[in-house]
Design a protein around this motif. Structure first.
Motif, PDB file in Angstrom:
ATOM      1  N   ALA A 119       0.946  -1.308   0.145  1.00  0.00           N
ATOM      2  CA  ALA A 119      -0.031   0.001  -0.058  1.00  0.00           C
ATOM      3  C   ALA A 119       0.744   1.276  -0.111  1.00  0.00           C
ATOM      4  O   ALA A 119       0.503   2.073  -0.394  1.00  0.00           O
ATOM      5  N   SER A 120       2.054   1.184   0.382  1.00  0.00           N
ATOM      6  CA  SER A 120       2.774   2.593   0.492  1.00  0.00           C
ATOM      7  C   SER A 120       4.461   1.828   0.305  1.00  0.00           C
ATOM      8  O   SER A 120       4.779   0.585   0.212  1.00  0.00           O
ATOM      9  N   LEU A 121       5.333   2.856  -0.191  1.00  0.00           N
ATOM     10  CA  LEU A 121       6.816   2.465  -0.392  1.00  0.00           C
ATOM     11  C   LEU A 121       7.411   1.961   0.833  1.00  0.00           C
ATOM     12  O   LEU A 121       8.167   0.894   0.673  1.00  0.00           O
ATOM     13  N   GLU A 122       6.714   2.204   2.006  1.00  0.00           N
ATOM     14  CA  GLU A 122       7.257   1.762   3.311  1.00  0.00           C
ATOM     15  C   GLU A 122       6.986   0.422   3.548  1.00  0.00           C
ATOM     16  O   GLU A 122       7.816  -0.513   3.770  1.00  0.00           O
ATOM     17  N   ALA A 123       5.854  -0.128   3.072  1.00  0.00           N
ATOM     18  CA  ALA A 123       5.427  -1.451   3.299  1.00  0.00           C
ATOM     19  C   ALA A 123       5.829  -2.163   1.955  1.00  0.00           C
ATOM     20  O   ALA A 123       6.325  -3.197   2.397  1.00  0.00           O
ATOM     21  N   SER A 124       6.278  -1.787   0.947  1.00  0.00           N
ATOM     22  CA  SER A 124       7.089  -2.503   0.095  1.00  0.00           C
ATOM     23  C   SER A 124       8.341  -2.813   0.326  1.00  0.00           C
ATOM     24  O   SER A 124       8.716  -3.939   0.476  1.00  0.00           O
ATOM     25  N   ALA A 125       9.036  -1.968   1.142  1.00  0.00           N
ATOM     26  CA  ALA A 125      10.475  -1.965   1.692  1.00  0.00           C
ATOM     27  C   ALA A 125      10.447  -3.086   2.621  1.00  0.00           C
ATOM     28  O   ALA A 125      11.177  -4.062   2.693  1.00  0.00           O
ATOM     29  N   THR A 126       9.272  -3.269   3.412  1.00  0.00           N
ATOM     30  CA  THR A 126       9.218  -4.130   4.527  1.00  0.00           C
ATOM     31  C   THR A 126       9.073  -5.805   3.914  1.00  0.00           C
ATOM     32  O   THR A 126       9.693  -6.622   4.199  1.00  0.00           O
ATOM     33  N   ALA A 127       8.051  -5.730   2.690  1.00  0.00           N
ATOM     34  CA  ALA A 127       8.057  -7.085   2.179  1.00  0.00           C
ATOM     35  C   ALA A 127       9.281  -7.421   1.479  1.00  0.00           C
ATOM     36  O   ALA A 127       9.595  -8.820   1.324  1.00  0.00           O
ATOM     37  N   LEU A 128       9.870  -6.373   0.762  1.00  0.00           N
ATOM     38  CA  LEU A 128      11.104  -6.757   0.020  1.00  0.00           C
ATOM     39  C   LEU A 128      12.254  -7.195   1.050  1.00  0.00           C
ATOM     40  O   LEU A 128      13.089  -7.918   0.610  1.00  0.00           O
ATOM     41  N   SER A 129      12.300  -6.742   2.091  1.00  0.00           N
ATOM     42  CA  SER A 129      13.249  -7.179   3.126  1.00  0.00           C
ATOM     43  C   SER A 129      13.396  -8.556   3.426  1.00  0.00           C
ATOM     44  O   SER A 129      14.186  -9.338   3.493  1.00  0.00           O
ATOM     45  N   THR A 130      12.175  -8.823   3.564  1.00  0.00           N
ATOM     46  CA  THR A 130      11.803 -10.398   4.115  1.00  0.00           C
ATOM     47  C   THR A 130      12.341 -11.147   2.786  1.00  0.00           C
ATOM     48  O   THR A 130      12.971 -12.139   3.101  1.00  0.00           O
ATOM     49  N   GLN A 131      11.954 -11.004   1.663  1.00  0.00           N
ATOM     50  CA  GLN A 131      12.309 -11.784   0.464  1.00  0.00           C
ATOM     51  C   GLN A 131      13.744 -11.858   0.126  1.00  0.00           C
ATOM     52  O   GLN A 131      14.310 -12.737  -0.010  1.00  0.00           O
ATOM     53  N   ILE A 132      14.542 -10.730   0.416  1.00  0.00           N
ATOM     54  CA  ILE A 132      15.948 -10.524   0.073  1.00  0.00           C
ATOM     55  C   ILE A 132      16.939 -11.192   1.194  1.00  0.00           C
ATOM     56  O   ILE A 132      17.741 -11.705   0.786  1.00  0.00           O
ATOM     57  N   SER A 133      16.355 -10.869   2.316  1.00  0.00           N
ATOM     58  CA  SER A 133      17.052 -11.590   3.393  1.00  0.00           C
ATOM     59  C   SER A 133      17.014 -13.111   3.414  1.00  0.00           C
ATOM     60  O   SER A 133      18.309 -13.793   3.741  1.00  0.00           O
ATOM     61  N   THR A 192      18.700  -1.072  13.320  1.00  0.00           N
ATOM     62  CA  THR A 192      17.053  -1.238  13.282  1.00  0.00           C
ATOM     63  C   THR A 192      16.872  -1.024  12.056  1.00  0.00           C
ATOM     64  O   THR A 192      15.569  -1.250  11.421  1.00  0.00           O
ATOM     65  N   SER A 193      17.714  -0.556  10.781  1.00  0.00           N
ATOM     66  CA  SER A 193      17.255  -0.623   9.672  1.00  0.00           C
ATOM     67  C   SER A 193      16.923  -1.742   8.810  1.00  0.00           C
ATOM     68  O   SER A 193      17.556  -2.901   8.968  1.00  0.00           O
ATOM     69  N   PRO A 194      16.011  -1.874   7.932  1.00  0.00           N
ATOM     70  CA  PRO A 194      15.663  -3.076   7.066  1.00  0.00           C
ATOM     71  C   PRO A 194      16.488  -3.233   6.147  1.00  0.00           C
ATOM     72  O   PRO A 194      17.254  -2.342   5.735  1.00  0.00           O
ATOM     73  N   VAL A 195      16.514  -4.516   5.577  1.00  0.00           N
ATOM     74  CA  VAL A 195      17.362  -4.616   4.273  1.00  0.00           C
ATOM     75  C   VAL A 195      17.109  -3.812   3.203  1.00  0.00           C
ATOM     76  O   VAL A 195      18.025  -3.349   2.540  1.00  0.00           O
ATOM     77  N   VAL A 196      15.700  -3.517   2.983  1.00  0.00           N
ATOM     78  CA  VAL A 196      15.487  -2.284   1.991  1.00  0.00           C
ATOM     79  C   VAL A 196      14.803  -1.180   2.537  1.00  0.00           C
ATOM     80  O   VAL A 196      13.824  -1.262   3.554  1.00  0.00           O
ATOM     81  N   LEU A 197      15.115  -0.011   2.076  1.00  0.00           N
ATOM     82  CA  LEU A 197      14.877   1.163   2.640  1.00  0.00           C
ATOM     83  C   LEU A 197      13.960   2.012   1.823  1.00  0.00           C
ATOM     84  O   LEU A 197      13.936   2.093   0.617  1.00  0.00           O
ATOM     85  N   ALA A 198      12.907   2.559   2.319  1.00  0.00           N
ATOM     86  CA  ALA A 198      12.148   3.505   1.334  1.00  0.00           C
ATOM     87  C   ALA A 198      12.872   4.881   1.762  1.00  0.00           C
ATOM     88  O   ALA A 198      13.355   5.228   2.598  1.00  0.00           O
ATOM     89  N   SER A 199      13.103   5.598   0.345  1.00  0.00           N
ATOM     90  CA  SER A 199      14.015   7.000   0.382  1.00  0.00           C
ATOM     91  C   SER A 199      13.064   7.878  -0.384  1.00  0.00           C
ATOM     92  O   SER A 199      12.379   7.647  -1.368  1.00  0.00           O
ATOM     93  N   ARG A 200      12.973   8.985   0.270  1.00  0.00           N
ATOM     94  CA  ARG A 200      12.315  10.309  -0.371  1.00  0.00           C
ATOM     95  C   ARG A 200      13.050  11.410  -0.295  1.00  0.00           C
ATOM     96  O   ARG A 200      13.036  12.346   0.503  1.00  0.00           O
TER      97      ARG A 200
END
Length: 228
Positions: free
Chosen positions: A107-121, A156-164
């Motif tokens: 739903a958001s760039l931040e939610a995408s970053a969270t989902a991608l972090s799990t996949q890439i980890s 505490t940073s995830p593997v993927v970050l949303a950047s603005r």
């Protein structure tokens, strides 16, 4: 001077330095595939890396055994000319499913970053990281002033970050952890202004003001490929 402190490759012209980088990346990828049957490669977008990516795409590699991920991606459609994914697909003979896209999936760039972090980890550390640097010493889409790059933020940073970043499109970026943990790193830069910025970053030892400094903190430092 950074040239005396790290493995520094200087070559005349972008094509020559790109050839040397493609040679080394090809060798490291073959070693990884020979040892584990697969390899995980991260590559940048932008104008300077295109020559390298084109040359790498011409190498006789088992691309079906190589997972490729952009170091960062603008929040644009994958067929947009500004998309790093678009350029990577143009340059590399990727097989179906071998590209790991950094695309909005929630739903958001931040939610995408969270989902991608799990996949890439779950894919494990990068075997090869090739990355560029801006004249402000940013890498991927990690820009100066981001407190997530200091030691407390990295914890505490995830593997993927949303950047603005200001005045630029929102984007997704590999975060400090996967960049720093890559088994083999290469930093590709061109121009005396970027070399000067890299020297300042190396001396400053502050990744918040100079994000490229992350690559020299923990783990194996990058080999620097430079042309004027």
């Amino acid at each position: 001077m950074i040239e005396a402190a790290v493995d520094f490759i200087r070559a005349p012209g972008l094509r020559r330095v790109s050839q040397l980088l493609a040679d080394d990346v090809t060798r490291i990828l073959r070693q990884a595939i020979g040892g584990r049957g697969r390899a995980f490669l991260a590559v940048p977008g932008g104008t300077t890396p295109r020559e390298f990516l084109t040359l790498l795409g011409q190498r006789n590699l088992p691309w079906e055994s190589i997972a490729v991920i952009p170091t960062d991606e603008r929040d644009v459609p994958p067929d947009d000319p500004r998309s790093n994914e678009h350029m990577i697909r143009q340059c590399l003979p990727l097989t179906s499913g071998s590209l790991v896209p950094l695309r909005a999936v929630g739903a958001s760039l931040e939610a995408s970053a969270t989902a991608l972090s799990t996949q890439i980890s779950a894919m494990g550390p990068l075997d090869v990281l090739v990355i560029g640097m801006g004249a402000d010493a940013h890498i991927a889409s990690l820009f100066p002033g981001d407190r997530r790059l200091d030691r407390a933020g990295r914890a505490t940073s995830p593997v993927v970050l949303a950047s603005r970043p200001a005045d630029l499109e929102p984007r997704l970026s590999l975060g400090p952890a996967p960049l720093m943990a890559a088994r083999w790193k290469a930093l590709l830069i061109s121009g005396q202004d970027k070399l000067a910025a890299l020297n300042r970053a190396f001396v400053s030892n502050d990744p918040v003001t100079a994000p490229v400094r992350l690559l020299f903190e923990d783990g194996i430092p990058p080999r620097v490929y430079y042309t004027e």
